[in-house]
Design a protein around this motif. Structure first.
Motif, mmCIF file in Angstrom:
data_model
loop_
_atom_site.group_PDB
_atom_site.id
_atom_site.type_symbol
_atom_site.label_atom_id
_atom_site.label_comp_id
_atom_site.label_asym_id
_atom_site.label_seq_id
_atom_site.Cartn_x
_atom_site.Cartn_y
_atom_site.Cartn_z
ATOM 1 N N VAL A 254 2.685 -20.711 76.637
ATOM 2 C CA VAL A 254 2.530 -21.457 75.380
ATOM 3 C C VAL A 254 1.776 -22.756 75.645
ATOM 4 N N ILE A 259 -0.860 -17.368 73.821
ATOM 5 C CA ILE A 259 0.292 -17.066 72.971
ATOM 6 C C ILE A 259 0.715 -15.614 73.054
ATOM 7 N N ARG A 263 4.507 -14.345 74.201
ATOM 8 C CA ARG A 263 5.427 -13.481 73.446
ATOM 9 C C ARG A 263 5.890 -12.300 74.298
ATOM 10 N N GLU A 289 10.540 -18.695 71.532
ATOM 11 C CA GLU A 289 9.500 -17.948 70.834
ATOM 12 C C GLU A 289 9.232 -18.573 69.459
ATOM 13 N N ALA A 292 6.792 -21.262 69.861
ATOM 14 C CA ALA A 292 5.433 -20.732 70.004
ATOM 15 C C ALA A 292 4.831 -20.467 68.628
ATOM 16 N N SER A 293 5.619 -19.876 67.724
ATOM 17 C CA SER A 293 5.130 -19.627 66.367
ATOM 18 C C SER A 293 4.870 -20.927 65.630
ATOM 19 N N TYR A 296 1.432 -22.083 67.100
ATOM 20 C CA TYR A 296 0.273 -21.202 67.061
ATOM 21 C C TYR A 296 0.349 -20.121 65.985
#
Length: 483
Positions: A254, A259, A263, A289, A292-293, A296
């Protein structure tokens, strides 16, 4: 060796071996002949390993047999290679396992067998049966991956790209397959638990590409241990290590903006956590996670993942029980749902107050007070409470260590967002540009850059021709670390 020196000579020999397809024994023989080194050192050089790598392999090999890991480090290996010190029987056995060779071939003792057709590398002959068979396709793939990752270590992250991502992805697949097919019963994993903690301590102290390469190299060794039989207790502990280290690799991906790979690593970690029914560990991976969302993907996806993490964490006093609602609050604030965001961050703070010290001081695996204050400020800045946000930002910056430049950068960008909310656009643009230019390319700036661009687009369109905004657009078009 001419004027090349030992390192140059070894490099030439390895290149020749690769082109000609020499067996390992021939490569070892050429290194011994041309460099004048001991058999043990020649084996290490032929494999392209460092002294520290061999020390780590010895510790891991002994641990895999169910014994306590020895206190072996790179000076010990160096002394074995020069003959200044003899390895113990246990460590010598580990060396033989690592190099797939007899003790006499490594330079310890002599071979007194009298078979007429028996030859070895000392006489320029054939390799032992294990070596004659040659590496399998899996071993060749693994060695190629390790070569790429070692290149990352030697270049401190320069050139991070497709080849590195392929190597990292290959390691992830191998670990996932080992998790899914193994039948485990025996072994000790204390050393691996220490390694997982050591990597966590190095987070934000080492550059993201370098730490990513180190952790993934360790994963290649961990894969070998995963395939061995272990006790149920050791299986539980080792699988916990696997899940945590997979999560750390995901976090580093990340940071580097990879990305998709992030995941996948989070998913691998979730496979491990689910196998041992560790819902708290699963919740931590879903929370990561979700972050990360947030950077991105979409705030909606981030909120959904964070809510999943909250359900998994339940009422446990774990990292995710406080971190998941804090991440959900950030996502809700980004979606313009300020009232819900403030309720979620208040819940996170109330849970945090009751967390054990083992969680609030655990760094990347935990949820610390600096991180809580950072998240609070982020929510306040987006939930129409910029004055309170500025006060919390100042508190967070006082708490954060100077070496954690990434999270400090996030906080400084949140301060800039509060200035945007106050209408102080010139100062906001100046701070965003300052943060962006303050990073080098290998510091894990991906999420920081994403946030900088997000805040830039929060500046009203009517100001797009404003001098400070135009200058900021030029800065954000530069690669990180440019002057």
């Amino acid at each position: 060796m001419g004027g090349r020196g030992q390192a140059g000579t070894v490099r030439v020999i390895l290149e020749a071996a690769g082109l000609a397809g020499w067996p390992l024994a021939e490569t070892v023989r050429q290194i011994r002949r041309q460099c004048g080194v001991t058999p043990l050192r020649a084996h290490r050089l032929a494999n392209g390993w460092t002294l520290a790598e061999v020390a780590a392999r010895v510790r891991a090999q002994v641990s895999a047999t169910g014994q306590q890991a020895p206190h072996v480090n790179h000076p010990n290996v160096s002394r074995w290679e020069t003959g200044a010190e003899q390895p113990s029987a246990r460590n010598l056995d580990a060396l033989c396992q690592i190099y797939r060779a007899r003790p006499d071939i490594l330079g310890f003792g002599a071979d007194y067998t009298d078979q007429a057709d028996h030859t070895d590398e000392h006489h320029g002959g054939t390799r032992p049966a294990a070596e004659q068979a040659g590496p399998s396709g899996d071993r060749e793939d693994r060695m190629r991956r390790r070569d790429v990752l070692r290149g990352l270590l030697s270049t401190a992250g320069v050139g991070f790209g497709g080849a590195a991502l392929d190597a990292i992805e290959g390691t992830r697949r191998a670990v996932t397959e080992a998790l899914q097919r193994r039948s485990v019963e025996a072994g000790t994993v204390g050393w691996w638990e220490e390694q997982a903690e050591s990597h966590a301590d190095a987070y934000r102290r080492l550059s993201a590409p370098r730490l990513l390469a180190e952790v993934t190299l360790d994963f290649d060794d961990l894969q070998q241990v995963l395939a061995q039989r272990q006790s149920l207790d050791s299986q539980l502990r080792l699988t916990t290590v696997t899940a945590r280290m997979a999560g750390l690799v995901g976090i580093l991906c990340v940071d580097l903006g990879a990305i998709r790979e992030a995941r996948r690593w989070f998913h691998t970690g979730q496979i491990a956590a689910e196998e041992i029914n560790d819902r708290s560990l699963q919740a931590w991976l879903f929370t990561r996670e979700a972050l990360a969302s947030l950077y991105y993907g979409s705030a909606t996806d981030a909120a959904t993942l964070a809510r999943t993490a909250r359900r998994l964490a339940g009422g446990t006093a774990s990292t995710a029980s406080a971190m998941a609602p804090a991440v959900e609050a950030r996502a809700l604030a980004g979606m313009g749902r300020g009232t819900e965001a403030l309720a979620a961050i208040r819940h996170a703070e109330s849970v945090f107050e009751n967390l054990p010290r083992s969680v609030t001081t655990a760094g990347v695996y935990g949820f610390t007070e600096p991180k809580l204050r950072f998240y609070q400020g982020n929510v306040f800045a987006r939930a129409a409470d910029p004055n309170r946000a500025l006060a919390v930002h100042d508190q967070a910056l006082r708490l954060y260590p100077a070496h954690d430049r990434v999270d400090r950068g996030h906080i400084q960008l949140d301060q800039a967002l509060s200035l945007v909310r106050h209408g102080e656009f010139d100062e906001a643009c100046h701070r965003i540009g300052q943060v962006f230019l303050g990073f080098t390319g290998d510091e894990g700036i991906g999420p920081v850059a994403a946030q900088a661009r997000e805040i830039r687009w929060a500046i009203p369109e009517r100001l797009r021709r404003h001098a400070a905004v135009r200058h900021l657009d030029e800065v954000l078009a530069l690669p990180p670390g440019a002057d």
